[in-house]
Write a protein that holds these residues in place. Structure first.
Motif, PDB file in Angstrom:
ATOM      1  N   MET A  92      48.341  34.961  35.831  1.00  0.00           N
ATOM      2  CA  MET A  92      46.890  34.854  35.984  1.00  0.00           C
ATOM      3  C   MET A  92      46.383  33.420  36.065  1.00  0.00           C
ATOM      4  SD  MET A  92      45.308  37.559  36.560  1.00  0.00           S
ATOM      5  CE  MET A  92      43.625  37.069  36.193  1.00  0.00           C
ATOM      6  N   ASP A  93      47.268  32.472  36.213  1.00  0.00           N
ATOM      7  CA  ASP A  93      46.841  31.078  36.356  1.00  0.00           C
ATOM      8  C   ASP A  93      46.056  30.595  35.126  1.00  0.00           C
ATOM      9  OD1 ASP A  93      44.945  29.019  38.650  1.00  0.00           O
ATOM     10  OD2 ASP A  93      47.033  28.803  37.987  1.00  0.00           O
ATOM     11  N   HIS A  94      46.384  31.135  33.953  1.00  0.00           N
ATOM     12  CA  HIS A  94      45.701  30.733  32.728  1.00  0.00           C
ATOM     13  C   HIS A  94      46.178  29.373  32.259  1.00  0.00           C
ATOM     14  CE1 HIS A  94      44.330  34.957  31.205  1.00  0.00           C
ATOM     15  NE2 HIS A  94      43.549  34.459  32.135  1.00  0.00           N
ATOM     16  N   GLU A  95      45.213  28.586  31.755  1.00  0.00           N
ATOM     17  CA  GLU A  95      45.559  27.260  31.254  1.00  0.00           C
ATOM     18  C   GLU A  95      46.297  27.324  29.913  1.00  0.00           C
ATOM     19  OE1 GLU A  95      42.398  26.670  34.229  1.00  0.00           O
ATOM     20  OE2 GLU A  95      42.730  28.114  32.627  1.00  0.00           O
ATOM     21  N   ASN A  96      45.820  28.194  29.037  1.00  0.00           N
ATOM     22  CA  ASN A  96      46.346  28.215  27.671  1.00  0.00           C
ATOM     23  C   ASN A  96      47.468  29.220  27.516  1.00  0.00           C
ATOM     24  OD1 ASN A  96      44.324  26.404  27.050  1.00  0.00           O
ATOM     25  ND2 ASN A  96      42.988  27.929  26.111  1.00  0.00           N
ATOM     26  N   MET A  97      48.516  28.803  26.821  1.00  0.00           N
ATOM     27  CA  MET A  97      49.604  29.723  26.469  1.00  0.00           C
ATOM     28  C   MET A  97      49.993  29.482  25.021  1.00  0.00           C
ATOM     29  SD  MET A  97      51.884  29.937  29.966  1.00  0.00           S
ATOM     30  CE  MET A  97      52.669  31.489  29.500  1.00  0.00           C
ATOM     31  N   PHE A  98      50.402  30.556  24.346  1.00  0.00           N
ATOM     32  CA  PHE A  98      50.629  30.517  22.907  1.00  0.00           C
ATOM     33  C   PHE A  98      51.929  31.241  22.552  1.00  0.00           C
ATOM     34  CE2 PHE A  98      46.175  29.421  22.094  1.00  0.00           C
ATOM     35  CZ  PHE A  98      45.532  29.956  23.197  1.00  0.00           C
ATOM     36  N   TRP A  99      52.574  30.762  21.494  1.00  0.00           N
ATOM     37  CA  TRP A  99      53.679  31.496  20.884  1.00  0.00           C
ATOM     38  C   TRP A  99      53.341  31.801  19.426  1.00  0.00           C
ATOM     39  CZ3 TRP A  99      57.542  34.119  22.794  1.00  0.00           C
ATOM     40  CH2 TRP A  99      58.074  33.786  24.050  1.00  0.00           C
ATOM     41  N   TYR A 133      58.587  37.934  18.210  1.00  0.00           N
ATOM     42  CA  TYR A 133      57.915  36.782  18.821  1.00  0.00           C
ATOM     43  C   TYR A 133      57.016  37.271  19.950  1.00  0.00           C
ATOM     44  CZ  TYR A 133      60.931  33.799  16.109  1.00  0.00           C
ATOM     45  OH  TYR A 133      61.559  33.166  15.057  1.00  0.00           O
ATOM     46  N   LEU A 134      55.764  36.836  19.892  1.00  0.00           N
ATOM     47  CA  LEU A 134      54.772  37.263  20.875  1.00  0.00           C
ATOM     48  C   LEU A 134      54.229  36.051  21.619  1.00  0.00           C
ATOM     49  CD1 LEU A 134      52.939  39.781  18.582  1.00  0.00           C
ATOM     50  CD2 LEU A 134      53.913  40.395  20.777  1.00  0.00           C
ATOM     51  N   CYS A 135      54.156  36.181  22.930  1.00  0.00           N
ATOM     52  CA  CYS A 135      53.551  35.164  23.776  1.00  0.00           C
ATOM     53  C   CYS A 135      52.161  35.670  24.175  1.00  0.00           C
ATOM     54  CB  CYS A 135      54.425  34.956  25.007  1.00  0.00           C
ATOM     55  SG  CYS A 135      53.720  33.872  26.263  1.00  0.00           S
ATOM     56  N   ALA A 136      51.211  34.759  24.318  1.00  0.00           N
ATOM     57  CA  ALA A 136      49.869  35.137  24.751  1.00  0.00           C
ATOM     58  C   ALA A 136      49.321  34.065  25.680  1.00  0.00           C
ATOM     59  CB  ALA A 136      48.939  35.318  23.557  1.00  0.00           C
ATOM     60  N   THR A 137      48.363  34.449  26.517  1.00  0.00           N
ATOM     61  CA  THR A 137      47.714  33.492  27.409  1.00  0.00           C
ATOM     62  C   THR A 137      46.207  33.698  27.341  1.00  0.00           C
ATOM     63  OG1 THR A 137      47.532  34.824  29.435  1.00  0.00           O
ATOM     64  CG2 THR A 137      49.662  33.817  28.982  1.00  0.00           C
ATOM     65  N   SER A 138      45.467  32.684  27.720  1.00  0.00           N
ATOM     66  CA  SER A 138      44.015  32.821  27.812  1.00  0.00           C
ATOM     67  C   SER A 138      43.474  31.796  28.786  1.00  0.00           C
ATOM     68  CB  SER A 138      43.354  32.648  26.443  1.00  0.00           C
ATOM     69  OG  SER A 138      43.302  31.280  26.075  1.00  0.00           O
ATOM     70  N   GLY A 139      42.218  31.989  29.163  1.00  0.00           N
ATOM     71  CA  GLY A 139      41.513  31.007  29.961  1.00  0.00           C
ATOM     72  C   GLY A 139      41.273  29.746  29.152  1.00  0.00           C
ATOM     73  N   PRO A 140      40.577  28.766  29.763  1.00  0.00           N
ATOM     74  CA  PRO A 140      40.518  27.426  29.175  1.00  0.00           C
ATOM     75  C   PRO A 140      39.706  27.297  27.896  1.00  0.00           C
ATOM     76  CG  PRO A 140      39.138  27.558  31.139  1.00  0.00           C
ATOM     77  CD  PRO A 140      39.909  28.833  31.069  1.00  0.00           C
ATOM     78  N   ALA A 141      38.700  28.123  27.687  1.00  0.00           N
ATOM     79  CA  ALA A 141      37.826  27.949  26.526  1.00  0.00           C
ATOM     80  C   ALA A 141      38.316  28.796  25.360  1.00  0.00           C
ATOM     81  CB  ALA A 141      36.400  28.350  26.885  1.00  0.00           C
ATOM     82  N   SER A 142      37.971  28.346  24.147  1.00  0.00           N
ATOM     83  CA  SER A 142      38.445  29.071  22.966  1.00  0.00           C
ATOM     84  C   SER A 142      37.703  30.387  22.777  1.00  0.00           C
ATOM     85  CB  SER A 142      38.303  28.201  21.718  1.00  0.00           C
ATOM     86  OG  SER A 142      36.956  27.812  21.545  1.00  0.00           O
TER      87      SER A 142
END
Lengths: 110, 113
Positions: free
Chosen positions: B27-34, B89-98
């Motif tokens: 999805m071309d998301h800026e934020n990625m998390f582990w 372990y879970l990966c997540a993504t989101s758009g640029p704003a919190s």
């Protein structure tokens, strides 16, 4: 610091109401709510922003009191499909990621 | 719909091994998390990234590192796996704003023997 969720677990009959609370020791920019069913990924429910927001869809709603650094999730006339673990995630501002609470296990019985 | 794909659902490794967990989003998301998820502890943030080659420590970064060479891919690395890193372990993504929702992958259940 992890936000504190209460209760840790709740068992309800179908049709009953539930409230899940989330409180933080630090100032909050926003609060996220997610639901996770066993063996599945967490699924986004809603985000509440600063400004004392309230939101809802269907029979699930939430409020955010930024002065008290608290949020509550309300489940009205609960359905069997509401069973799962509910997590609140808090954002303190800046480039922080989410800090999740330990979760509240909700069991809805027929 | 956002699709977040984690390379393995289940993984078994030995103590001392170097372990790579991969996460790819479309999805071309800026934020990625582990995150790691353990019973009674909820989800705890290990590392996150808000841009290519950028990374930030989360709440429990010790024993882990990450790599983000391309926008769509975020790797979690266990430099020398230990038994206390057995977890989901879970990966997540989101758009640029919190204030953007996070979208999670299905998770990798990692066992270190």
């Amino acid at each position: 610091q992890q936000p504190v969720q209460s209760p840790q677990a709740v068992i309800l009959r179908e049709g009953e109401d539930a409230v899940i609370n989330c409180s933080s020791s630090k100032a909050l920019y926003s609060v996220h709510w997610y639901r996770q069913k066993h063996g599945e990924a967490p699924v986004f429910l809603m985000i509440l922003l600063k400004g004392g927001e309230q939101k809802g869809h269907d029979k699930i709603s939430a409020s955010f009191n930024e002065k008290k650094q608290q949020s509550s999730l309300y489940l009205t006339a609960s359905q069997l499909s509401y069973s799962g673990t509910y997590f609140c995630g808090t954002v303190g501002g800046g480039a922080d990621g989410l800090t999740f609470g330990k979760g509240t296990h909700l069991i809805i019985q027929p | 719909d956002v699709k977040v794909t984690q390379s393995s659902r289940y993984l078994v490794k030995r103590t001392g091994e170097k372990v790579f967990l991969e996460c790819v989003q479309d999805m071309d998301h800026e934020n990625m998390f582990w995150y790691r998820q353990d019973p009674g502890l909820g989800l705890r943030l290990i590392y996150f990234s808000y841009d290519v080659k950028m990374k930030e420590k989360g709440d429990i970064p010790e024993g882990y590192s990450v790599s983000r060479e391309k926008k769509e891919r975020f790797s979690l690395i266990l430099e020398s796996a230990s038994t206390n890193q057995t977890s989901m372990y879970l990966c997540a993504t989101s758009g640029p704003a919190s204030n953007q929702p996070q979208h999670f992958g299905d998770g990798t259940r990692l066992s270190i023997l």
